[in-house]
Design a protein around this motif. Structure first.
Motif, PDB file in Angstrom:
ATOM      1  N   GLY A 354      -0.856   2.309  -1.053  1.00 12.62           N
ATOM      2  CA  GLY A 354      -1.151   3.734  -1.101  1.00 12.62           C
ATOM      3  C   GLY A 354      -1.228   4.259  -2.530  1.00 12.62           C
ATOM      4  N   ASN A 355      -1.858   5.434  -2.694  1.00 12.09           N
ATOM      5  CA  ASN A 355      -1.980   6.056  -4.021  1.00 12.09           C
ATOM      6  C   ASN A 355      -0.634   6.519  -4.570  1.00 12.09           C
ATOM      7  N   ASN A 356       0.361   6.620  -3.700  1.00 16.39           N
ATOM      8  CA  ASN A 356       1.686   7.081  -4.144  1.00 16.39           C
ATOM      9  C   ASN A 356       2.563   5.961  -4.684  1.00 16.39           C
ATOM     10  N   THR A 357       2.064   4.727  -4.654  1.00 18.37           N
ATOM     11  CA  THR A 357       2.897   3.561  -4.993  1.00 18.37           C
ATOM     12  C   THR A 357       2.458   2.942  -6.313  1.00 18.37           C
ATOM     13  N   LEU A 358       3.454   2.764  -7.201  1.00 21.08           N
ATOM     14  CA  LEU A 358       3.230   2.133  -8.503  1.00 21.08           C
ATOM     15  C   LEU A 358       3.856   0.747  -8.488  1.00 21.08           C
ATOM     16  N   LEU A 359       3.027  -0.290  -8.675  1.00 25.27           N
ATOM     17  CA  LEU A 359       3.536  -1.658  -8.779  1.00 25.27           C
ATOM     18  C   LEU A 359       3.841  -1.971 -10.236  1.00 25.27           C
ATOM     19  N   VAL A 360       5.026  -2.527 -10.489  1.00 25.85           N
ATOM     20  CA  VAL A 360       5.408  -2.910 -11.849  1.00 25.85           C
ATOM     21  C   VAL A 360       6.000  -4.316 -11.811  1.00 25.85           C
ATOM     22  N   LYS A 361       5.861  -5.051 -12.906  1.00 30.87           N
ATOM     23  CA  LYS A 361       6.446  -6.391 -12.998  1.00 30.87           C
ATOM     24  C   LYS A 361       7.920  -6.339 -13.390  1.00 30.87           C
ATOM     25  N   TRP A 362       8.296  -5.227 -14.007  1.00 31.11           N
ATOM     26  CA  TRP A 362       9.704  -5.027 -14.399  1.00 31.11           C
ATOM     27  C   TRP A 362      10.005  -3.546 -14.331  1.00 31.11           C
ATOM     28  N   LEU A 363      11.227  -3.221 -13.953  1.00 32.22           N
ATOM     29  CA  LEU A 363      11.622  -1.812 -13.959  1.00 32.22           C
ATOM     30  C   LEU A 363      13.070  -1.688 -14.441  1.00 32.22           C
ATOM     31  N   PRO A 364      13.378  -0.578 -15.135  1.00 32.78           N
ATOM     32  CA  PRO A 364      14.763  -0.327 -15.574  1.00 32.78           C
ATOM     33  C   PRO A 364      15.586   0.172 -14.380  1.00 32.78           C
TER      34      PRO A 364
END
Length: 534
Positions: A354-364
């Motif tokens: 969905g447009n509301n979802t951000l995929l990241v390889k790392w997160l704090p």
């Protein structure tokens, strides 16, 4: 009066400097870590020790993928193994998880249960066989052993999940501190403290501390099963090493139980109450800390969520990605939320994201959990993530996958702070319903925030306790006075079966003697009456 005030000021300043400056006892610490997520919290302890002026040396294998050879906080000793330990292979947990999920899809049939345990025990045996090779490589390297012996270390800090450090510490004659929750045979308490199976859940039983009769039967079954696994799967390779290097009079289990201090990564706001021992120090959540500002791009994304806030998802350090059929269902569920989602995802991009979802390889993770706009945490149930969610008071949607994650999530569920899903039965609608339940039912957040208040309300912070007790062992060359010697007793003596047998024999002997005496007296009385009648 002025002199008195001046003396008070000097005393206050001396206390202040004593707490802020590095330890006056700058010692030498030899560390044997376990790779993966275990290393994350061991590395924090190493950083704290280094900041106090201690010299830290870490023994690692050449194939380690988390424990780096170069660090500003420690000096590394690298040992090359004939084959890497399973947990040091980057793709090991992906293939292991895929196999476990495939087996679990078959349900609770006896065949699926047997297949699950067969695969798990084979993997466990290989892992400990490979770890025993690390001990062999160290002991059979005279140059390395001389270096370790001449290092004049004050203490060995080790994770006994793989007990390499236990054997090396005994060889060098050094006191030992554990950074521990799990050991070779399961949860650490089971070898250091009394563990009645009537109310102490055995590893793998998925029980709370309030069990029905049937559940107690199941718990005893798992208790015996864990003993079998330890004696016949885990211990044989280490028993061979102990017999070869220390002689037949030395018992591996005694070495394992002989640590001076157990820094237990547990807190009883999370764990079920149970018996403990004086040399067990509880440091659950010692890695937690107040959140820091987010990177600008993440902060902008989070602020853009408005009144709905954000949902965080992470599966920790071991599993890079779930199978695509599961991630597609999760993505479809997330897409229907008004909240924004930050998802640590390293696998194939879900096609229905969905447009509301951000995929990241790392997160704090810690900083995001501490952000005021974070509403829920979708997690696999690893210990580090659990304690960070407790620390920041963020309710959890749990998708346990491996090992202790199922029991971790059970503990949060029992306390009303988590909703738990079965990864093998997950679809977009059940996932969406679970997330919405945690978001919209106030009890989940209220219960988690209550746990957070209890967790933070301690006279000494867990990290300070860990540091104090490591230095305590260094100052006093051990802490044998806190360690029970009960582990050296034979099992029948530990459970007082010999005493009970002796008392039973005494009762039977005395009872028999009384009965024989009464019978004899009765017989004599009968004879006298008979003789009088005649």
């Amino acid at each position: 009066m002025n002199v008195l005030k001046a003396s008070h000021c000097l005393l206050a300043l001396s206390v202040l400097f004593a707490t802020d400056l590095p330890s006056a006892l700058a010692g030498k610490v030899l560390v044997f870590p376990v790779d993966g997520s275990h290393w994350v919290n061991m590395n924090i302890l190493i950083g704290v020790l280094h900041s106090r002026g201690h010299e830290v040396t870490v023994v690692r294998s050449a194939s380690s993928w988390y424990v780096k050879e170069d660090s500003p906080h420690y000096t590394a000793i690298t040992v090359t193994l004939p084959e890497p330990i399973n947990i040091e292979k980057p793709d090991f947990f992906i293939s292991f998880l895929s196999k476990m999920l495939e087996i679990q899809k078959h349900g609770g049939s006896p065949l699926a249960f047997a297949e699950f345990y067969w695969h798990m025990l084979t993997t466990l045996y290989d892992m400990h066989r490979q770890a025993s090779q690390l001990v062999l490589e160290i002991f059979e390297n005279p140059v390395l052993m001389k270096r370790l012996d001449e290092g004049r270390y004050d203490v060995v800090l080790t994770d006994p999940g793989l007990p390499v450090g236990v054997l090396v510490a005994h060889k060098l004659g050094l006191p030992m501190v554990y950074n521990v929750r799990w050991i070779t045979s399961g949860e650490g308490h089971f070898v250091v403290a009394p563990s009645p199976p009537s109310y102490v859940p055995a590893a793998g039983s998925l029980m709370s501390n309030r069990m029905s009769f049937g559940e107690r039967i199941k718990n005893v079954f798992h208790y015996v099963l864990n003993m079998y696994i330890d004696h016949f799967i885990v211990r044989p390779e280490y028993d061979k090493l102990v017999a070869h290097y220390f002689g037949p009079e030395t018992d591996f289990y005694h070495l394992l139980q002989g640590a001076d201090i157990w820094l237990m990564r547990s807190d009883f706001i999370f764990e079920f109450p149970r018996p403990t021992m004086p040399n067990v120090i509880y440091i659950g959540g010692f890695q937690c800390k107040p959140s820091k500002p987010l990177p600008p791009d993440l902060e902008e994304f989070v602020k853009g969520s408005g009144e709905h806030g954000v949902v965080i998802m992470s599966l920790g350090t071991l599993v890079k990605a779930l199978p695509s059929e599961i991630t597609s269902e999760i993505a479809a569920g997330f897409a229907q939320l008004p909240q924004r989602v930050i998802w640590r995802h390293l696998g194939e991009r879900p096609h229905n994201l969905g447009n509301n979802t951000l995929l990241v390889k790392w997160l704090p993770q810690n900083d995001l959990l501490g952000h005021p706009k974070t509403r829920a945490f979708v997690a696999h149930g690893g210990t580090n993530g659990i304690y960070e969610s407790i620390y920041h008071g963020v309710p959890v949607v749990g998708i346990p996958l491996l090992f202790d994650q199922f029991e971790n999530m059970l503990r949060l569920k029992v306390r009303g702070a988590a909703k738990v899903l079965d990864a093998t039965k997950l679809d977009s609608q059940s996932f969406l319903a679970a997330v919405q339940e945690v978001l919209h039912q106030p009890s989940y957040r209220e219960n988690m925030q209550r746990l957070s208040r209890l967790h933070k309300d301690q006279p000494t912070q867990p990290q300070d306790s860990a540091l104090y007790w490591i230095e305590y062992v260094m100052r006093h060359k051990g802490a044998a006075h806190l360690r029970t010697e009960s582990y050296k007793m034979p099992w029948y003596s530990y459970h007082s079966l010999d005493v009970m047998a002796f008392l039973l024999a005494v009762v039977l002997t005395v009872g028999g003697a009384v009965i024989l005496t009464i019978r004899y007296l009765c017989l004599c009385l009968c004879r006298r009456k008979k003789s009088k009648l005649e």
